[in-house]
Design an enzyme around this catalytic site. Structure first.
Site, PDB file in Angstrom:
ATOM      1  N   CYS A 234      50.952  13.075  67.154  1.00  0.00           N
ATOM      2  CA  CYS A 234      52.293  13.585  67.488  1.00  0.00           C
ATOM      3  C   CYS A 234      52.847  12.981  68.790  1.00  0.00           C
ATOM      4  O   CYS A 234      54.026  12.637  68.877  1.00  0.00           O
ATOM      5  CB  CYS A 234      52.292  15.105  67.569  1.00  0.00           C
ATOM      6  SG  CYS A 234      50.974  15.807  68.560  1.00  0.00           S
TER       7      CYS A 234
ATOM      8  N   HIS B 128      57.128  18.238  72.439  1.00  0.00           N
ATOM      9  CA  HIS B 128      56.404  17.462  73.445  1.00  0.00           C
ATOM     10  C   HIS B 128      57.436  16.713  74.296  1.00  0.00           C
ATOM     11  O   HIS B 128      58.275  15.984  73.779  1.00  0.00           O
ATOM     12  CB  HIS B 128      55.485  16.436  72.784  1.00  0.00           C
ATOM     13  CG  HIS B 128      54.294  17.029  72.089  1.00  0.00           C
ATOM     14  ND1 HIS B 128      54.013  18.370  72.094  1.00  0.00           N
ATOM     15  CD2 HIS B 128      53.283  16.450  71.384  1.00  0.00           C
ATOM     16  CE1 HIS B 128      52.886  18.595  71.414  1.00  0.00           C
ATOM     17  NE2 HIS B 128      52.436  17.440  70.968  1.00  0.00           N
TER      18      HIS B 128
END
Lengths: 352, 352, 352, 352
Positions: free
Chosen positions: A152, A244
């Site tokens: 990710c 993120h």
């Protein structure tokens, strides 16, 4: 493109975990794919999906999935096309078994990512890497195949860097502030994260440093030549649910003008946009002018979680420029990434 | 060293704010200094200190301070030695007025930090910069004087980097994850930080990039020659109460061995340790072997908040090494820093 | 009271868990007890304590404990007096085995709390319940014995209610906002608590409702007659590290004046205060006038974590009064509670 | 019902605040109402809306609103129908001026709520209270009118209690765990809420105790007779972005069976559902069987933020039953509430 009645049946391996749950949500109402099968570990086998999964998503569990019976992770009744949200402790063996049994495995697990004959795919960046599948078929003699998406944190990074490749990108320094959903469930203990920061995520930095080179690599015959960009990553965990954030510095052979970089972010597009793939965001990368953005709470859902948002481009005293990037770690960084991979494979005739 | 009866009376400018409150706590029971006077803005003037301050610290308000009457920020009844936790919007004018009236102002405000004739002091690193005060006296014709400590993020950075200077430090890339107490009170809105990250703190990056060069600079006659180190900073705010975490990459002229850096961290000490200053931590820099440390919740109080804790030293693919540093932003990064400055000035005969 | 050389050797069962760690910290430098032995599950047996425990406390691991070797939870080399932080899944069997082998087990586990012949002790409230030990010895024929402290939420509640008993307390409605440290480690998943509330804690409400009646009960011959107070509890988990907050409504036979309740809180004391037990706080219950208090971040450490802080006393339209109470769940609510129990037992000659 | 070309022009007073922003989002694409005007304080007057508002919502600022010019809060160019998200410090004066100038003011502010001639409206509960407007017109001689919705915590409470009214509801004890968005922006300081709980919200408890009685009151001629239910509230603030959780105990004249209460929750509906108002949720109250639900993160968006979710119904030892309720404080608790009020007024011919 495909009539509703002709949607392709798909299944999900590791369907009860966090990534598996996101697969179920992202596949709900998908125009090309029809969720027909869910599988998980022995503990869940034979149970109703809604009972087996500790559902942790804001979107309610789709009615169609709730009543499915969870199967075990063995080939047999599974449809040909499978999404894998398996844990890396079992993914190599299980995914390999399915490929050997003739299944197309579109995987989010890390196990096969760096294998020479396995595409590590980001459809906007390296769709041509699907050509590795010919090598894979020859080398492994599988009637099926395996395609992977990156970690990710790597996906957000490569999406933010891809627009800069034409300028001669050489070096990258990145610090991540990663959401807890990236660690699965139960994952990070609340005692470790309430009012706190964890300055270490096992294996994450190396993944960012090596996967990026493969993703940006040039296809040369039957292999991918890693790109020469040097990446250094610091990865941390913070008290954010989804999203993120990455603080990125970049160095070039010869630094472009600031305006050219902003323009490159904003005009970036690839095959998913050209082909109008169902999961493709209109704008894969956005650039915001507000210096306080992007922020996880406010920007993580852009492009239904498939857009990477950038901001704060400015000169860097050490390298050339620095900026911020943000993306949804369980959508663009996991389930959405794999589904976009499958959509690309579909129009390239690889799901047939 | 000084008998209790001979403690030096000190006052606090901006005593009701967050830094002011921390001054009050850190001065409680101080062996050399006696809190004798508190001052704040007009709104608080004339009120009992405990009523005027929205006390926000875990340590209870010291009994001696609670019943003091808050004075205005004008010279007059103030003692000679003053700590300043004033807001930068007023600090230049007010601190200047006090220096002009003969006071020793030990300031945490940013306004005078980069003035050529004002020491930007970290006692473990550049105690010799106090020599600038001769220039200051000549240039400004003040009967008093002004000494400053750096921005909280800069202090943590320079404490972590100072042990590395002997190896020929050239370049630094740092990303901060800063606590909300650094923004004062009310400061950061909770809507901005609950489950979120703010990727921007106004002015902070420039401070880290320029203050570091001055702190590490060489005293040359009546001025400080900035050190040649190049610093690039990304600064962010996270949902932590106390403790700035910094992810640091460093490049050297010629990279030392990893073990030498760890040893340098662990053996680092300066005049505060040699002289046994009351506020000096035994170990100004610690290095932890656990890869999950330092963490704000667990390590911020080391050395009563005066120790900077480092960890995770490892090779950096872009520069030479990378590591993590953490420090208490309102103690080592503000009130404790200024008090340590005053202690150094005391043994150097500058408070006389 | 006891010379250092004559301190009583004690051990900790379940020493690596969260409560076990708090025992280690609270016993550090204890004037009467000397930590001589630590035990935990098989996984930790034979390892150095510092390596076996995932140390999660702000206070650094005490040097003396760090290098101890973790023993298994079998009688043998254990000292006579043991504190138990065992998980309830094993506590009944293990604690029973130690009592049978002649040990004094001062337990924080829930298993024996409601047994008729086991004191459920809060030294400020029901020190006379130690008389149950005569019954226990007779009934179980153990050469050792077991004493327990209440659930963490119950302790805060009973400490806050005990001053009100003389007014004829009849009914209590309480909602808790509990800290994550109360659930151990790893305990609550961060995905469940970041920016969230969990409205359920298994078994907790019933414990508060029944344990309170036993604690306030009257010793009648060889048994405790439960107090007639009716308690209704709602228990929730919130994103707080340490400190359970409780919103309490109370009804009386005949309601006292508000000032009398405040006075009762402030003057409350018991045998620990009279005897000056080492762990006893000077003021077991404080009352704050500030309507915004008590708050976990600001008030949890009062009385070194052994004081329960109350505030916001006001009329209740449904019952008679309502107010807020707060206490440190791993100190007053667990390890500190058990150590105070042992101190009381010591002066009552029960550790001999 | 109404053709797009015939949508009613509406405006928003206090459009730049948090409630104002939620109005802008909720009105986007509304089938009956067309956002034609935004007004705010002098500071924002004359500025582009996107520049004047510190946009804090996850949903991006609607394109149509972004480029509007913010007007001052004076009648003049405003459309007839206005939603008010004004701060209570100015709402009485400003809303009164608009009503006097002929405007229909649908207000979220607290100022007029308890006035005898002003409906305090929850369309599912007391639509008949709109009859008070005849009295209002007569008493005030306004060509316009004012209608209000309750405080956010009160709405959740009354929605959860309304299904229980037929059973003879007598007493209610409620503790709230309220989200920070309820305090506006900047609102609660992050230092007060990160890892903390604030046990007090000024004025909130009294609002819940008195507004509930008016909402449930019986219309008797030209006034509302307050309902006899006695409510006692404890209100707290926790680190949640959106969603007020309420722990509720209820007492009845004669307690119904548990199953009847669940059925009452699930079958509850009112005029908004019958009339199919655009903002009405299909199910105004849901009941979940999972004991860990409802949770803010998972359930706040049910019914597009207009559903109140209940759970954990069980016996209460003090009153009769206890349960949990949760609702979205800025949608069902503010902007969505007012828009639903306006929709009801529209079908009742009161916007004409």
């Amino acid at each position: 493109m495909t009539a509703a009645g002709q949607r392709i049946d798909v299944g999900v391996l590791g369907a009860t975990g966090m990534v598996g749950q996101e697969f179920i949500v992202q596949l709900q109402g998908h125009p090309w794919f029809n969720l027909a099968w869910v599988a998980a570990s022995e503990r869940s086998e034979g149970r109703r999906y809604a009972d087996a999964a500790s559902w942790r998503l804001r979107t309610a569990i789709p009615a169609g999935a709730a009543d499915m019976t969870v199967d075990g992770c063995q080939p047999g009744s599974a449809p040909r096309v499978l999404f894998s949200g398996l844990d890396s402790s079992v993914a190599r063996e299980v995914e390999g078994a399915f490929a050997e049994a003739g299944h197309v495995v579109v995987s989010n697990a890390r196990n096969y990512r760096m294998d020479n004959d396995v595409p590590l795919l980001v459809p906007e960046i390296n769709p041509e890497h699907l050509a590795l599948l010919a090598t894979q078929r020859q080398a492994r003699q599988w009637p099926g195949l395996i395609v992977t998406n990156p970690n990710c944190s790597t996906i957000m990074l490569t999406m933010a860097l891809a627009p800069l490749l034409p300028f001669g990108l050489r070096t990258v320094n990145v610090t991540t502030l990663q959401a807890v959903s990236g660690a699965g469930y139960p994952g990070v203990a609340s005692l470790d994260i309430v009012g706190n920061v964890i300055p270490f995520i096992g294996g994450e930095e190396q993944k960012m440093e090596t996967e990026t080179q493969k993703i940006f690599g040039r296809l040369n015959g039957n292999r991918v030549e890693p790109h020469g960009v040097t990446v250094s990553a610091h990865t941390t965990r913070v008290g954010v649910t989804n999203g993120h954030t990455e603080m990125i510095s970049v160095g070039f052979d010869s630094a472009p003008a600031e305006a050219d970089i902003v323009e490159a972010f904003r005009s970036f597009a690839g095959r998913p946009q050209e082909a109008g793939l169902p999961t493709a965001p209109e704008r894969p990368v956005e650039y915001l002018d507000d210096p306080y953005r992007p922020q996880p709470l406010l920007d993580v859902d852009r492009g239904r979680g498939m857009t990477v948002t950038t901001g704060r481009l400015r000169k860097c005293p050490v390298l050339d420029y620095k900026f911020v990037a943000l993306g949804h770690n369980t959508i663009r960084g996991a389930a959405g990434a794999a589904i976009l991979n499958a959509e690309l494979m579909k129009i390239d005739g690889l799901l047939g």
